[in-house]
Design a protein around this motif. Structure first.
Motif, PDB file in Angstrom:
ATOM      1  N   GLU A   1       0.803  -1.169   0.018  1.00 50.40           N
ATOM      2  CA  GLU A   1       0.036   0.037  -0.123  1.00 50.40           C
ATOM      3  C   GLU A   1       0.655   1.263   0.218  1.00 50.40           C
ATOM      4  O   GLU A   1       0.470   2.162  -0.441  1.00 50.40           O
ATOM      5  N   ASP A   2       2.147   1.158   0.475  1.00 47.01           N
ATOM      6  CA  ASP A   2       3.068   2.236   0.369  1.00 47.01           C
ATOM      7  C   ASP A   2       4.413   1.791   0.442  1.00 47.01           C
ATOM      8  O   ASP A   2       4.716   0.626   0.496  1.00 47.01           O
ATOM      9  N   ALA A   3       5.352   2.626   0.273  1.00 45.11           N
ATOM     10  CA  ALA A   3       6.657   2.356   0.292  1.00 45.11           C
ATOM     11  C   ALA A   3       7.204   1.929   1.602  1.00 45.11           C
ATOM     12  O   ALA A   3       8.089   1.065   1.771  1.00 45.11           O
ATOM     13  N   LYS A   4       6.558   2.270   2.939  1.00 40.07           N
ATOM     14  CA  LYS A   4       7.260   1.717   4.134  1.00 40.07           C
ATOM     15  C   LYS A   4       6.829   0.337   4.096  1.00 40.07           C
ATOM     16  O   LYS A   4       7.688  -0.495   4.667  1.00 40.07           O
ATOM     17  N   VAL A   5       5.482  -0.077   3.679  1.00 38.35           N
ATOM     18  CA  VAL A   5       5.097  -1.620   3.805  1.00 38.35           C
ATOM     19  C   VAL A   5       6.032  -2.280   2.589  1.00 38.35           C
ATOM     20  O   VAL A   5       6.410  -3.432   2.893  1.00 38.35           O
ATOM     21  N   LEU A   6       6.179  -1.813   1.503  1.00 38.59           N
ATOM     22  CA  LEU A   6       7.109  -2.573   0.482  1.00 38.59           C
ATOM     23  C   LEU A   6       8.449  -2.739   1.087  1.00 38.59           C
ATOM     24  O   LEU A   6       9.050  -3.632   0.986  1.00 38.59           O
ATOM     25  N   GLU A   7       8.992  -1.646   1.902  1.00 41.04           N
ATOM     26  CA  GLU A   7      10.322  -1.791   2.473  1.00 41.04           C
ATOM     27  C   GLU A   7      10.507  -2.979   3.525  1.00 41.04           C
ATOM     28  O   GLU A   7      11.227  -3.706   3.761  1.00 41.04           O
TER      29      GLU A   7
ATOM     30  N   ARG B   1      11.458 -10.716   3.368  1.00 44.80           N
ATOM     31  CA  ARG B   1      11.884 -11.599   2.434  1.00 44.80           C
ATOM     32  C   ARG B   1      13.333 -11.972   2.307  1.00 44.80           C
ATOM     33  O   ARG B   1      13.815 -12.957   2.346  1.00 44.80           O
ATOM     34  N   LYS B   2      14.239 -10.869   2.789  1.00 48.77           N
ATOM     35  CA  LYS B   2      15.789 -11.074   2.773  1.00 48.77           C
ATOM     36  C   LYS B   2      16.039 -11.966   3.824  1.00 48.77           C
ATOM     37  O   LYS B   2      16.833 -12.888   3.831  1.00 48.77           O
ATOM     38  N   ARG B   3      15.625 -11.575   4.929  1.00 54.47           N
ATOM     39  CA  ARG B   3      15.742 -12.475   6.258  1.00 54.47           C
ATOM     40  C   ARG B   3      15.074 -14.241   6.093  1.00 54.47           C
ATOM     41  O   ARG B   3      15.584 -15.008   6.475  1.00 54.47           O
ATOM     42  N   TYR B   4      14.054 -14.130   5.338  1.00 56.24           N
ATOM     43  CA  TYR B   4      13.451 -15.335   4.835  1.00 56.24           C
ATOM     44  C   TYR B   4      14.397 -16.256   4.129  1.00 56.24           C
ATOM     45  O   TYR B   4      14.722 -17.441   4.506  1.00 56.24           O
ATOM     46  N   TYR B   5      15.021 -15.708   3.197  1.00 56.51           N
ATOM     47  CA  TYR B   5      16.102 -16.254   2.408  1.00 56.51           C
ATOM     48  C   TYR B   5      17.182 -16.727   3.374  1.00 56.51           C
ATOM     49  O   TYR B   5      17.596 -17.678   3.004  1.00 56.51           O
ATOM     50  N   ALA B   6      17.542 -15.864   4.126  1.00 59.55           N
ATOM     51  CA  ALA B   6      18.552 -16.159   5.192  1.00 59.55           C
ATOM     52  C   ALA B   6      18.233 -17.430   5.803  1.00 59.55           C
ATOM     53  O   ALA B   6      19.159 -18.285   5.970  1.00 59.55           O
ATOM     54  N   MET B   7      17.280 -17.871   6.478  1.00 59.25           N
ATOM     55  CA  MET B   7      16.666 -18.883   6.983  1.00 59.25           C
ATOM     56  C   MET B   7      16.884 -19.996   6.127  1.00 59.25           C
ATOM     57  O   MET B   7      17.117 -21.180   6.643  1.00 59.25           O
ATOM     58  N   VAL B   8      16.114 -19.920   4.877  1.00 63.24           N
ATOM     59  CA  VAL B   8      16.453 -21.002   3.803  1.00 63.24           C
ATOM     60  C   VAL B   8      17.857 -21.455   3.543  1.00 63.24           C
ATOM     61  O   VAL B   8      17.932 -22.609   3.460  1.00 63.24           O
TER      62      VAL B   8
ATOM     63  N   ASP C   1       5.155 -27.907   5.565  1.00 61.27           N
ATOM     64  CA  ASP C   1       3.856 -28.090   5.628  1.00 61.27           C
ATOM     65  C   ASP C   1       2.856 -26.965   5.063  1.00 61.27           C
ATOM     66  O   ASP C   1       1.801 -27.157   4.999  1.00 61.27           O
ATOM     67  N   HIS C   2       3.310 -25.760   4.572  1.00 59.59           N
ATOM     68  CA  HIS C   2       2.629 -24.877   3.901  1.00 59.59           C
ATOM     69  C   HIS C   2       3.602 -23.831   3.381  1.00 59.59           C
ATOM     70  O   HIS C   2       4.983 -23.954   3.722  1.00 59.59           O
ATOM     71  N   GLY C   3       3.217 -22.707   2.580  1.00 58.25           N
ATOM     72  CA  GLY C   3       4.050 -21.926   2.053  1.00 58.25           C
ATOM     73  C   GLY C   3       3.987 -20.630   2.970  1.00 58.25           C
ATOM     74  O   GLY C   3       3.748 -20.575   4.072  1.00 58.25           O
ATOM     75  N   GLU C   4       4.682 -19.397   2.553  1.00 60.75           N
ATOM     76  CA  GLU C   4       4.490 -18.203   2.950  1.00 60.75           C
ATOM     77  C   GLU C   4       4.363 -17.067   1.779  1.00 60.75           C
ATOM     78  O   GLU C   4       5.036 -17.238   0.750  1.00 60.75           O
ATOM     79  N   LEU C   5       3.260 -16.022   2.011  1.00 58.23           N
ATOM     80  CA  LEU C   5       2.939 -15.325   1.029  1.00 58.23           C
ATOM     81  C   LEU C   5       3.994 -14.324   0.868  1.00 58.23           C
ATOM     82  O   LEU C   5       3.975 -13.799  -0.228  1.00 58.23           O
ATOM     83  N   GLY C   6       4.434 -13.743   1.752  1.00 60.17           N
ATOM     84  CA  GLY C   6       5.700 -12.838   1.640  1.00 60.17           C
ATOM     85  C   GLY C   6       4.984 -11.421   0.934  1.00 60.17           C
ATOM     86  O   GLY C   6       6.010 -11.116  -0.015  1.00 60.17           O
ATOM     87  N   GLY C   7       3.966 -10.971   1.100  1.00 57.77           N
ATOM     88  CA  GLY C   7       3.377  -9.766   0.018  1.00 57.77           C
ATOM     89  C   GLY C   7       2.866 -10.150  -0.971  1.00 57.77           C
ATOM     90  O   GLY C   7       2.272  -9.160  -1.605  1.00 57.77           O
ATOM     91  N   ALA C   8       2.620 -11.452  -1.249  1.00 57.37           N
ATOM     92  CA  ALA C   8       2.063 -11.743  -2.714  1.00 57.37           C
ATOM     93  C   ALA C   8       0.645 -11.195  -2.627  1.00 57.37           C
ATOM     94  O   ALA C   8       0.076 -11.703  -1.293  1.00 57.37           O
ATOM     95  N   HIS C   9       0.119 -10.678  -3.374  1.00 52.31           N
ATOM     96  CA  HIS C   9      -1.425 -10.325  -3.407  1.00 52.31           C
ATOM     97  C   HIS C   9      -1.616  -9.264  -1.902  1.00 52.31           C
ATOM     98  O   HIS C   9      -2.781  -9.257  -1.669  1.00 52.31           O
ATOM     99  N   GLY C  10      -0.662  -8.524  -1.688  1.00 52.86           N
ATOM    100  CA  GLY C  10      -0.939  -7.891  -0.538  1.00 52.86           C
ATOM    101  C   GLY C  10      -1.004  -8.593   0.657  1.00 52.86           C
ATOM    102  O   GLY C  10      -1.630  -8.003   1.901  1.00 52.86           O
ATOM    103  N   LEU C  11      -0.623  -9.909   0.879  1.00 49.76           N
ATOM    104  CA  LEU C  11      -0.801 -10.728   2.129  1.00 49.76           C
ATOM    105  C   LEU C  11       0.406 -11.233   2.483  1.00 49.76           C
ATOM    106  O   LEU C  11       1.420 -11.120   1.996  1.00 49.76           O
ATOM    107  N   LYS C  12       0.083 -11.740   3.869  1.00 50.59           N
ATOM    108  CA  LYS C  12       1.361 -12.246   4.572  1.00 50.59           C
ATOM    109  C   LYS C  12       1.032 -13.566   5.149  1.00 50.59           C
ATOM    110  O   LYS C  12      -0.342 -13.782   5.381  1.00 50.59           O
TER     111      LYS C  12
END
Length: 456
Positions: A222-228, A234-241, A271-282
């Motif tokens: 919805e805005d730049a802050k949310v996108l940030e 996502r970066k931290r998620y990749y670190a966990m992966v 067990d399932h995935g993670e939306l990570g901002g896809a479709h504006g959802l987490k």
């Protein structure tokens, strides 16, 4: 290992790993060499889905082979009855040693909404552990640097020093190294990362935070802050992966060194995935691919000629129970709704004699959460995904996606006349599967099909 012997079965179950976050499944932001290597010597399922994409219902189905709707399992705060026949029961009867390591999440949550100490320091009582013979488990924690586990009936919690994924892999490998090899084993190694909170070992996390990554086209903010914040998560998620992949490398090296590589079937999945901002959802819960789509890799040393094979057939959670038994040459005692995929894995069957798999979200007890007031059912074929959504008054057509033309599910085709034949067919697929599995959900008539569970 001869084809007549009983192989060891090792299941690595991670939490909230969407299949798109692995390089073997096409993610260009990350390289996961060890998971990719497992896929290279095994079989990779391209279209595996979490039938009910949230922790507790998945684990219930994984452990019993039943649909979540069979027991109206909610998204969280559910305690599995000791009367359920579990995966461990089947392997125990067959003479296997059964070992459970890590997150359980089938004992009601232990006051999950209360203090962290209560959540992380309460043991799962013996009658509620599914009769796994050796236990290194805990209900849940969601704190990868503050995890405690319990060994067998000892009520004193044991702390994992350092990062949870590292510690649980250590526990599992140490036990396998020192156990008496007088019978085969079935082990579940269940780790929470990359489930949020998105925290990885410091050096990896800092490296990822400094990197540039590319967001998929369906991420909305919805805005730049949310996108940030989406970008940072996502970066931290990749670190966990990346840490998970490193541990899979350690596990592979251990199996070789311990002489278990040729004796052990390894299954890797989430067990399932993670939306990570896809479709504006987490998070998860939604029927989008980022939520339902899971990695599923099976490496069976008995079929080297199948190394690197890809399976396009849609499969889902209820297939796991009969498949894990089938890989060990066993069959479930009771009739179950899933399909044993062993013939598909071994190559004696080219494809499954079914149109696809049913997806569902059965119940949500937490007010204010998605699907508290209405839930959904869906049907996933190789190319299409159809869903209905509704409250107690009945489910109505909701979404239809052409995954071949629109893999990011950006265009809902429900009202597109060019797709009406496929939509009508998929509504029929869903209706029939709901009938076959005695689903209680009310489905309203649509596209010329009758309704279900509707009474005058």
């Amino acid at each position: 290992m001869s084809t007549s012997s009983s192989p060891n079965v090792l299941i690595v179950l991670c939490d909230q790993l969407r299949r798109q976050a692995l390089s073997s499944y096409g993610d260009t932001n990350i390289i996961t060499p060890h998971i990719d290597a497992l896929a290279g010597r095994g079989i990779r399922f391209e279209n595996a889905s979490s039938t009910c994409p949230i922790c507790v219902p998945f684990r219930f189905t994984f452990m019993t082979g039943l649909y979540a709707h069979d027991r109206k399992v909610p998204g969280i705060e559910y305690r599995m009855s000791p009367a359920e026949r579990t995966l461990a029961d089947e392997f125990n009867v067959a003479g296997y040693e059964t070992i459970y390591t890590g997150k359980w999440h089938l004992d009601g949550g232990h006051g999950r909404m209360g203090s962290a100490r209560q959540v992380g320091r309460t043991p799962v009582k013996k009658n509620y552990r599914g009769r796994w013979q050796k236990w290194f488990g805990f209900e849940l924690r969601n704190g990868p640097f503050d995890t405690y586990y319990f060994e067998d009936d000892d009520p004193i919690p044991k702390q994992i020093n350092g990062y949870q994924t590292d510690g649980l892999f250590d526990i599992a490998m140490n036990y396998l190294e020192h156990r008496e090899p007088d019978r085969p084993f079935c082990m579940v190694l269940s780790v929470e990362p990359p489930h949020d909170p998105f925290e990885a070992p410091e050096s990896i996390q800092r490296t990822w935070e400094a990197m540039d990554i590319e967001l998929p086209p369906n991420v909305e903010a919805e805005d730049a802050k949310v996108l940030e914040q989406i970008m940072l998560n996502r970066k931290r998620y990749y670190a966990m992966v990346e840490n998970l992949d490193w541990n899979m490398g350690r596990l592979g090296a251990f199996l070789l060194a311990a002489g278990l590589h040729e004796e052990t079937v390894v299954m890797f999945l989430s067990d399932h995935g993670e939306l990570g901002g896809a479709h504006g959802l987490k998070g998860k819960q939604w029927p989008y691919e980022e939520s339902t789509g899971i990695p599923m890799i099976v490496a069976d040393p008995r079929c080297r000629d199948r190394a690197g094979a890809l399976i396009e057939d849609p499969v889902s959670t209820e297939d796991l129970f009969p498949t894990l038994l089938g890989l060990a040459g066993l069959q479930p005692r009771d009739s179950l709704p899933g399909t044993d995929l062993t013939s598909l894995i071994h190559g004696s069957m080219a494809c499954l004699p079914r149109a696809g798999v049913m997806l569902e979200f059965v119940a949500e007890l937490r007010q204010g959460m998605a699907f508290y007031d209405s839930v959904w059912r869906g049907f996933r074929s190789a190319r299409y995904k159809y869903t209905v959504r509704g409250d107690n008054n009945g489910g109505r057509p909701w979404q239809f996606f052409d995954l071949a033309e629109d893999p990011w599910e950006k265009q809902n085709l429900l009202d597109n006349r060019a797709y009406q034949q496929e939509i009508t067919q998929h509504h029929g697929f869903l209706l029939n599967r709901m009938k076959e599995t005695n689903d209680h959900f009310v489905l309203l008539p649509a596209f010329g099909h009758e309704g279900l569970n509707i009474w005058d």
